[in-house]
Write an enzyme that holds these catalytic residues in place. Structure first.
Site, PDB file in Angstrom:
ATOM      1  N   ASN A   1       0.849  -1.197   0.000  1.00  0.00           N
ATOM      2  CA  ASN A   1       0.000   0.000   0.000  1.00  0.00           C
ATOM      3  C   ASN A   1       0.892   1.258   0.000  1.00  0.00           C
ATOM      4  OD1 ASN A   1       1.006  -0.293   2.592  1.00  0.00           O
ATOM      5  ND2 ASN A   1      -0.728   0.774   3.464  1.00  0.00           N
TER       6      ASN A   1
ATOM      7  N   CYS B   1       1.982   3.601   2.049  1.00  0.00           N
ATOM      8  CA  CYS B   1       3.069   3.901   3.016  1.00  0.00           C
ATOM      9  C   CYS B   1       3.968   2.706   3.279  1.00  0.00           C
ATOM     10  CB  CYS B   1       2.469   4.415   4.305  1.00  0.00           C
ATOM     11  SG  CYS B   1       1.536   5.918   4.043  1.00  0.00           S
TER      12      CYS B   1
ATOM     13  N   GLU C   1       3.483  -0.282   4.629  1.00  0.00           N
ATOM     14  CA  GLU C   1       3.353  -1.189   5.772  1.00  0.00           C
ATOM     15  C   GLU C   1       2.509  -2.427   5.476  1.00  0.00           C
ATOM     16  OE1 GLU C   1       1.915   1.694   5.469  1.00  0.00           O
ATOM     17  OE2 GLU C   1      -0.130   1.685   6.224  1.00  0.00           O
TER      18      GLU C   1
HETATM   19  O1  CDP Z   1      -4.322   7.568  10.252  1.00  0.00           O
HETATM   20  P1  CDP Z   1      -5.040   7.016   9.059  1.00  0.00           P
HETATM   21  O2  CDP Z   1      -5.925   5.844   9.351  1.00  0.00           O
HETATM   22  O3  CDP Z   1      -5.803   8.088   8.342  1.00  0.00           O
HETATM   23  O4  CDP Z   1      -3.979   6.527   7.970  1.00  0.00           O
HETATM   24  P2  CDP Z   1      -2.424   6.162   8.083  1.00  0.00           P
HETATM   25  O5  CDP Z   1      -2.210   5.176   9.188  1.00  0.00           O
HETATM   26  O6  CDP Z   1      -1.605   7.406   8.107  1.00  0.00           O
HETATM   27  O7  CDP Z   1      -2.176   5.434   6.709  1.00  0.00           O
HETATM   28  C1  CDP Z   1      -2.594   4.086   6.532  1.00  0.00           C
HETATM   29  C2  CDP Z   1      -2.869   3.847   5.106  1.00  0.00           C
HETATM   30  O8  CDP Z   1      -4.016   4.597   4.708  1.00  0.00           O
HETATM   31  C3  CDP Z   1      -1.802   4.300   4.121  1.00  0.00           C
HETATM   32  O9  CDP Z   1      -0.719   3.444   4.000  1.00  0.00           O
HETATM   33  C4  CDP Z   1      -2.622   4.340   2.868  1.00  0.00           C
HETATM   34  O10 CDP Z   1      -2.860   3.030   2.389  1.00  0.00           O
HETATM   35  C5  CDP Z   1      -3.912   4.949   3.353  1.00  0.00           C
HETATM   36  N1  CDP Z   1      -3.941   6.437   3.202  1.00  0.00           N
HETATM   37  C6  CDP Z   1      -4.405   7.001   2.024  1.00  0.00           C
HETATM   38  O11 CDP Z   1      -4.762   6.267   1.117  1.00  0.00           O
HETATM   39  N2  CDP Z   1      -4.457   8.360   1.845  1.00  0.00           N
HETATM   40  C7  CDP Z   1      -4.067   9.177   2.816  1.00  0.00           C
HETATM   41  N3  CDP Z   1      -4.141  10.491   2.618  1.00  0.00           N
HETATM   42  C8  CDP Z   1      -3.594   8.652   4.036  1.00  0.00           C
HETATM   43  C9  CDP Z   1      -3.535   7.267   4.199  1.00  0.00           C
END
Ligand code: CDP
Length: 589
Positions: A282, A284, A286
């Site tokens: 994905n 980031c 992880e």
């Molecule tokens: O904190 P949150 O649940 O918003 O997201 P995060 O832990 O920062 O990011 C987890 C995953 O959400 C990322 O690896 C992406 O797959 C997705 N993501 C996204 O698609 N677009 C964003 N602006 C932020 C996160």
């Protein structure tokens, strides 16, 4: 599922102003005029009740749905556990797409490339992020059979994905994010490594080069290696491994991209190899996934588990942590059932493997509260202990769910089925997410990152700025510094420069414990990543932060050390080397 009405005696959430702002801007439901039509209480109940309602279909569930909804609700409003953003945004709504992570295949035909583009647009619209490997595309300059023309190569198609993402982000729930991956033995690898040379190009992509152990050995031995045409495996060129690695290091130094992932390590840990090979992660990094697979994540805020004993000593309450892990796994497994997926292929894949990614956030805050420096052996040992517990208890919870509801359908053919381990309800249970937005909502440090600073201005959506002072730091200063004037000097210093560095009068103990990302060496960043990776099924989101003066050699050393430490990938960020990051700093909500 029948909606569970909100009980009148629900506790009210206490949110800090930053959390409130983020919720209002992106999470709370709006009417057609764009006016907010739910409160944070409504939102948390919408999520808790719609997820708990899934229990109704499991006869053996020990939970009565309303009671479980209340339990989930309390965990969220207290900032103890939060599911990933799409679950908060879309649970109990007609859109109903609840996962943050997707990987889509990009096969080598115009029809299929544009299918992938359309599917990505649908996913971005719902707040999910997409990862792609472009390694299957024929290289630039290759013949196109149907027209006799010349192919333009992966980079030219990635540019289209980038532009489409730019447009979707205007109307979607959050800015779309992509991971673009290319294998190091693809003939266009040099262009890929240089893709971000021009400022602003591929701004909606994080890029990673897929490396292998074999390639790293060739770098170390000063050997050359072959490039292959992905269509027929024919050799299309040869490069010096060390030169490619140097270029990679140089570009990562200049812009932070590309990062690296170790594809063979990732596939070694693929729990369902009969379902396919993992080629991407994905955005980031992880969450490695199979083509058309999605995963929903959730994070437990470790800083909420620090308690003061009768003797005045702070410890981590691991008994309570164990209980919460079981509830979190139940929550995330219910999310799979509750989610509406944008494509049938994705729905099938997700329901076959039922991957979930439970992780932690607030780790740096927990260490602050415990008085343990981030870059200490004690922190590494505690990190391993905590994550081992998350891993073991989440597996135990998944095994219990398998008894209650049956194992994931691909269990028999999975590595667990073949070795007699389990059965489990989920092919994977653990992932460490960046928690860029979740950590704002929970008011804690993000993921397992050290605190970026002790006070800082956060650029949130639409250029709005939010000022934050680390609450644990403020608390400890007020507890330990008795002299009022001294207290003011320390807090002023921290407000001005964001860290204790060079602060006159700061007590030794504060200097020892309250380290920030910039005070922590690259090696310590990586050691922490490796400590958590050891007990994580999927991968760990971690950025190795470096000061502006860091050299290319520093980056080379980090990439080599990442290889030696056994992590699945790594991203570096040199202060000031990028003007706008795709994600991970809190601006991506
Ligand atoms: O904190 P949150 O649940 O918003 O997201 P995060 O832990 O920062 O990011 C987890 C995953 O959400 C990322 O690896 C992406 O797959 C997705 N993501 C996204 O698609 N677009 C964003 N602006 C932020 C996160």
């Amino acid at each position: 599922m029948t909606a569970i009405p909100a009980p009148a005696d629900l506790k009210q959430p206490t949110l800090n102003p930053n959390a409130e702002t983020v919720l209002v801007k992106r999470y709370l439901r709006k009417d057609e005029e764009g006016l907010v039509k739910e409160s944070p209480t409504d939102m948390f109940w919408r999520v808790a009740s719609s997820i708990a309602a899934e229990e109704e279909k499991y006869e053996k569930s020990p939970w009565e749905p309303e009671e479980l909804a209340r339990t989930f609700y309390d965990l969220m409003i207290e900032g103890v556990f939060l599911p990933n953003s799409p679950t908060l945004m879309n649970a109990g709504t007609p859109l109903g797409q609840l996962a943050a992570c997707f990987v889509l295949p990009v096969p080598d035909s115009i029809e299929e490339i544009f299918d992938a583009l359309k599917h990505a647009a649908l996913i971005h619209k719902s707040g999910g992020g997409t990862g792609f490997s472009f390694s299957r595309l024929r290289p630039a300059g290759a013949r196109v059979g149907t027209t006799g023309g010349i192919a333009s190569g992966p980079l030219s198609f990635m540019r289209i994905f980038n532009t489409a993402t730019e447009q979707i982000k205007q109307g979607g729930v959050r800015r779309g994010a992509n991971m673009g991956i290319l294998r190091v033995d693809h003939p266009d690898i040099i262009e890929f490594i240089r893709a971000k040379e021009t400022e602003g190009e591929f701004n909606n992509f994080n890029l990673s080069v897929a490396l292998t152990q074999e390639f790293m050995e060739q770098v170390e031995a000063g050997e050359s290696y072959d490039l292959f045409d992905p269509r027929d495996g024919r050799i299309r060129g040869r490069l010096e491994a060390a030169q490619v690695f140097d270029l990679l290091v140089n570009k990562a130094w200049a812009s932070g991209d590309p990062g690296i992932i170790f594809l063979d390590r990732i596939n070694r840990d693929n729990p369902t190899p009969t379902q396919g090979e993992i080629e991407a992660t994905n955005p980031c990094g992880e969450q490695p996934l199979l083509p058309y697979e999605a995963c929903n994540l959730g994070s437990i805020n470790l800083s909420r588990f620090v308690e003061i004993g009768d003797d005045g000593v702070r410890t981590l309450n691991t008994k309570r942590l164990g209980e919460i892990i079981h509830l979190a796994v139940r929550f995330l497994d219910d999310v799979i059932d509750a989610s509406i997926y944008p494509l049938d292929e994705i729905a099938d894949m997700v329901r076959t493997n039922r991957k979930i990614g439970l992780g932690v956030m607030g780790w740096a805050d927990a260490l602050y509260a415990l008085g343990i420096p981030y870059d200490s052996d004690e922190a590494l040992a505690l990190g391993k202990e905590v994550m081992k517990m998350v891993q073991d208890e989440s597996r135990a919870a998944s095994a219990a769910l398998a008894k209650e509801r049956g194992p994931f359908p691909a269990y028999e053919e999975s590595v667990f089925g073949r070795t007699g381990e389990g059965p489990y309800r989920n092919a994977t249970t653990t992932t460490i997410a960046p928690t860029g937005s979740l950590s704002i909502i929970a008011g804690c440090s993000s993921g397992i990152e050290p605190c970026f600073a002790l006070s800082f201005t956060r650029n949130v959506l639409d250029g709005e700025k939010l000022v934050e002072v680390n609450p644990v730091f403020e608390l400890v200063v007020s507890e330990t510094v008795t002299d009022e004037a001294e207290k003011i000097t320390i807090l002023d210093h921290v407000r001005r420069i964001g860290r204790l560095h060079n602060c006159p009068n700061a007590p030794e103990e504060l200097l020892r414990v309250f380290r920030t990302a910039m005070d922590v060496s690259a090696k310590s960043h990586l050691a922490m990543q490796a400590a958590f990776q050891k007990y994580t099924d999927n991968a760990v989101s971690k950025t190795v932060n470096l000061p502006n003066e860091a050299t290319e050699d520093d980056i080379r050393e980090i990439y080599l050390e990442a290889y030696r430490q056994g992590v699945k990938g790594v991203t570096v960020y040199r202060d000031g080397s990028k003007t706008g990051q795709v994600l991970c700093t809190g601006d991506g909500a």
